[in-house]
Design an enzyme around this catalytic site. Structure first.
Site, mmCIF file in Angstrom:
data_model
loop_
_atom_site.group_PDB
_atom_site.id
_atom_site.type_symbol
_atom_site.label_atom_id
_atom_site.label_comp_id
_atom_site.label_asym_id
_atom_site.label_seq_id
_atom_site.Cartn_x
_atom_site.Cartn_y
_atom_site.Cartn_z
ATOM 1 C CG ASN A 97 7.584 42.494 72.177
ATOM 2 O OD1 ASN A 97 7.303 41.622 71.133
ATOM 3 N ND2 ASN A 97 8.083 41.898 73.433
ATOM 4 C CD GLU B 224 7.480 30.702 73.757
ATOM 5 O OE1 GLU B 224 6.955 31.169 74.684
ATOM 6 O OE2 GLU B 224 8.139 29.575 73.596
ATOM 7 C CB CYS C 159 6.303 38.641 76.444
ATOM 8 S SG CYS C 159 7.667 37.919 76.517
ATOM 9 C CD GLU D 266 9.976 28.538 70.244
ATOM 10 O OE1 GLU D 266 10.923 29.311 70.161
ATOM 11 O OE2 GLU D 266 8.938 28.696 69.654
HETATM 12 P P1 NAD Z 1 0.288 40.029 67.465
HETATM 13 O O1 NAD Z 1 -0.415 38.688 67.887
HETATM 14 O O2 NAD Z 1 -0.747 41.245 67.108
HETATM 15 O O3 NAD Z 1 1.057 39.505 66.067
HETATM 16 C C1 NAD Z 1 2.265 38.948 66.094
HETATM 17 C C2 NAD Z 1 2.467 38.629 64.603
HETATM 18 O O4 NAD Z 1 1.292 37.601 64.279
HETATM 19 C C3 NAD Z 1 2.632 39.655 63.662
HETATM 20 O O5 NAD Z 1 3.532 39.192 62.804
HETATM 21 C C4 NAD Z 1 1.174 39.617 63.078
HETATM 22 O O6 NAD Z 1 1.378 40.141 61.714
HETATM 23 C C5 NAD Z 1 0.956 38.067 62.782
HETATM 24 N N1 NAD Z 1 -0.559 37.638 63.002
HETATM 25 C C6 NAD Z 1 -1.625 38.615 63.131
HETATM 26 N N2 NAD Z 1 -2.765 38.119 62.700
HETATM 27 C C7 NAD Z 1 -2.294 36.917 62.154
HETATM 28 C C8 NAD Z 1 -3.130 35.711 61.580
HETATM 29 N N3 NAD Z 1 -4.518 35.900 61.697
HETATM 30 N N4 NAD Z 1 -2.484 34.717 61.025
HETATM 31 C C9 NAD Z 1 -1.122 34.784 61.038
HETATM 32 N N5 NAD Z 1 -0.604 35.528 61.638
HETATM 33 C C10 NAD Z 1 -0.880 36.723 62.367
HETATM 34 O O7 NAD Z 1 1.326 40.402 68.583
HETATM 35 P P2 NAD Z 1 1.834 41.797 68.671
HETATM 36 O O8 NAD Z 1 1.008 42.839 68.924
HETATM 37 O O9 NAD Z 1 2.663 41.955 67.594
HETATM 38 O O10 NAD Z 1 2.925 41.642 69.802
HETATM 39 C C11 NAD Z 1 2.544 41.731 71.154
HETATM 40 C C12 NAD Z 1 1.961 40.310 71.836
HETATM 41 O O11 NAD Z 1 3.205 39.241 71.789
HETATM 42 C C13 NAD Z 1 1.888 40.622 73.418
HETATM 43 O O12 NAD Z 1 0.777 39.882 73.615
HETATM 44 C C14 NAD Z 1 2.890 39.910 73.918
HETATM 45 O O13 NAD Z 1 2.855 39.535 75.170
HETATM 46 C C15 NAD Z 1 3.143 38.855 73.014
HETATM 47 N N6 NAD Z 1 4.587 38.319 73.095
HETATM 48 C C16 NAD Z 1 4.727 37.050 73.675
HETATM 49 C C17 NAD Z 1 6.056 36.396 74.003
HETATM 50 C C18 NAD Z 1 6.372 35.131 74.563
HETATM 51 O O14 NAD Z 1 7.577 34.875 74.443
HETATM 52 N N7 NAD Z 1 5.414 34.489 75.313
HETATM 53 C C19 NAD Z 1 7.182 37.434 73.539
HETATM 54 C C20 NAD Z 1 6.890 38.709 72.983
HETATM 55 C C21 NAD Z 1 5.796 39.121 72.889
#
Ligand code: NAD
Length: 503
Positions: A164, A262, A296, A472
């Site tokens: 996102n 995060e 998020c 952060e």
């Molecule tokens: P996700 O956890 O599916 O993936 C995030 C990243 O992690 C991707 O690059 C993915 O390839 C990688 N990943 C997945 N499994 C992994 C593993 N086992 N080891 C290492 N890396 C791995 O999240 P998403 O669907 O891409 O994003 C949406 C989520 O992100 C939502 O829950 C949202 O709330 C959160 N988000 C949080 C913030 C914040 O600042 N708190 C900001 C944006 C999005």
């Protein structure tokens, strides 16, 4: 009328999106690739190198060499800041291309991604400014001792980012990591690999030495996992789902890595009867329907004072029903399409479950008739959502809002805190004392009082509870990417006990 949703594939999209390692565009060593989809049609538009452990090894080796030999880590802060400012210039110069690519690749409305590219450039400028004025503490003890802090970059930073607003979120990690003198390996999200492809050229033009900045594309469980486990990567900054964060923390434990997490959210937007209701309504709508609801900090639980509840739900439903859902590339579009068919199904699953559990569907809940293909969903409002409903508790990450009434301040706070998450919160009231009381009681890393998501880059960013570990933002980001070593200098004579010194 059925709308044509396909944007033509931008002519400048690469035929293969490669890794970028040691200043070179390279495919995976084993040749593995995966397909990238255009969310407006779900047609594959290009292939992407699928990084494996061997590719991550290669990128970490390049980053380690650059950390040791390129001069980046030892460069004076002013010189590094100049490079960061040139990166910001390069991003601004390519702002149109970045927005177009990101819109095509993610389904976010073009009018909203334009802001994200600007924000990304601002992140580089901000951290350039910050390191130039950076101080290191010193503590003097009378005339006998001086203690001073020496900051050192931690080494190779592993950066793992979500889909996102990918370009902006990548900048959020890249800018402070590079400003601190770290070298980096970035693993972008597999569903949004395109916009990051502009960075190698921008970074090279700005004067970033080869090997300082590396990209390894790939599936999280392969490329991401290898980065997390790599022994030469001392810090991992991760943004993504809470469950992924838990896996990463477990896998990073053996390496005793520094972690910044995060994670997800289910943020409350609390609206009291005395609030400026027009502004509160704008906030409720912006909070959950901007960026397709894939944000998020989405205010995905709107908690409304009983005395205005019926009127507020009606107005929210009317506004949501008037939304312009359409092809992401059209200037007038307010809600584009969700990133991926898997995510679309997941969001629809939440909608069906909410209906089955007895929440009242006010509007939306289905694909718009004029958009028969791609991951389009009408803005969806559920009212009378109760704390036991899944919709009240689980992050949807789409344009779906849960509205719940409350009787008084105590119940508002109780409902707001009745979640495992604690990322953001919003409070609307014209009674400032009440607003600040509630702000103190709500369990969230960030809270906006009578405002929405406008953030000063100096402030902490992050969640509490299941929404994150560590903060952060501003100097906290620099703290994460640097070790603060302390030198205790004794400048007086004596001061030591003389064990064994008795004759
Ligand atoms: P996700 O956890 O599916 O993936 C995030 C990243 O992690 C991707 O690059 C993915 O390839 C990688 N990943 C997945 N499994 C992994 C593993 N086992 N080891 C290492 N890396 C791995 O999240 P998403 O669907 O891409 O994003 C949406 C989520 O992100 C939502 O829950 C949202 O709330 C959160 N988000 C949080 C913030 C914040 O600042 N708190 C900001 C944006 C999005």
């Amino acid at each position: 009328m059925v709308e044509e949703t396909r944007m033509s594939i931008p002519a400048d999209v690469p035929e293969l999106i490669t890794h970028y390692i040691g200043g070179q565009h390279v495919p995976s060593l084993g040749g593995q690739t995966f397909g990238a989809l255009e969310p407006a049609t779900n047609a594959e538009y290009t292939r992407v190198a699928a990084g494996q452990a061997a590719d991550v090894d290669r990128a970490v080796a390049a980053a380690s060499d650059a950390f040791r030999d390129s001069g980046w880590a030892d460069m004076r802060n002013r010189a590094r800041a100049q490079v960061l400012n040139r990166i910001a210039d390069g991003i601004e110069a390519r702002g149109e291309q970045i927005a177009r690519w990101e819109c095509f690749d993610t389904g976010l409305p073009i009018s909203q991604v334009e802001q994200q590219a600007k924000r990304a450039a601002e992140n580089y400028r901000f951290f350039a400014d910050l390191i130039v004025v950076q101080t290191e503490e010193a503590y003097r003890v009378a005339d006998v001792q001086i203690n001073y802090v020496v900051r050192k970059p931690k080494g190779v930073a592993g950066l793992i980012t979500p889909w996102n607003t990918p370009f902006m979120l990548e900048s959020w990690k890249l800018a402070p990591a590079l400003a601190s003198g770290c070298t980096v390996v970035l693993k972008p999200a597999e569903w949004s690999p395109l916009s990051v492809s502009v960075l190698p050229e921008i970074f090279a033009e700005a004067g970033v030495p080869a090997g300082v900045f590396n990209i390894v594309h790939g599936i999280g469980e392969q490329a991401g996992d290898a980065l997390v486990r790599h022994p030469d990567v001392p810090v991992i900054s991760f943004t993504g789902e809470t469950t992924t964060g838990q896996i990463i923390m477990r896998n990073a434990a053996d390496g005793l890595k520094g972690l910044s997490m995060e994670l997800g959210g289910k943020s409350p937007n609390i609206i009291f009867g005395d609030a400026d209701l027009d502004a509160a309504l704008d906030s409720a709508i912006f909070g959950v329907f901007s960026l397709n609801g894939e944000r998020c900090t989405a205010g995905s639980r709107v908690l409304v004072h009983r005395e205005i509840y019926d009127e507020f739900v009606t107005r929210l439903g009317e506004r949501a029903a008037r939304f312009r859902v359409g092809p992401p590339g059209e200037a007038a579009t307010e809600l584009g399409c969700l990133i991926h068919p898997e995510h679309f199904d997941k969001v629809l699953g939440h909608v069906e479950k909410a209906k089955a559990e007895g929440a009242r569907l006010v509007t939306g809940g289905k694909r718009p008739e004029h958009l028969p293909e791609g991951n389009f969903l009408e803005p969806t409002v559920f009212a009378d959502v109760r704390p036991e409903h899944a919709l009240f508790r689980e992050e949807v990450f789409g344009p779906v809002v849960a509205v719940t009434p409350f009787e008084d301040e105590d119940e508002a706070v109780r409902l707001a805190n009745d979640t495992k998450y604690g990322l953001a919160a919003y409070v609307w009231t014209n009674d400032l004392k009440r607003g600040m009381r509630v702000a103190n009681r709500v369990e969230s890393g960030m809270l906006w009082l009578n405002s929405h998501n406008i953030r000063d880059l100096r402030t902490p960013f992050g969640g509490v509870k299941a929404s994150g570990v560590g903060h952060e933002g501003g100097t906290r980001s620099i703290d994460f990417y640097t070790d603060q070593r302390i030198v205790h200098a004794w400048i007086a004579d004596g001061g030591l006990p003389r064990f064994g010194g008795v004759q």
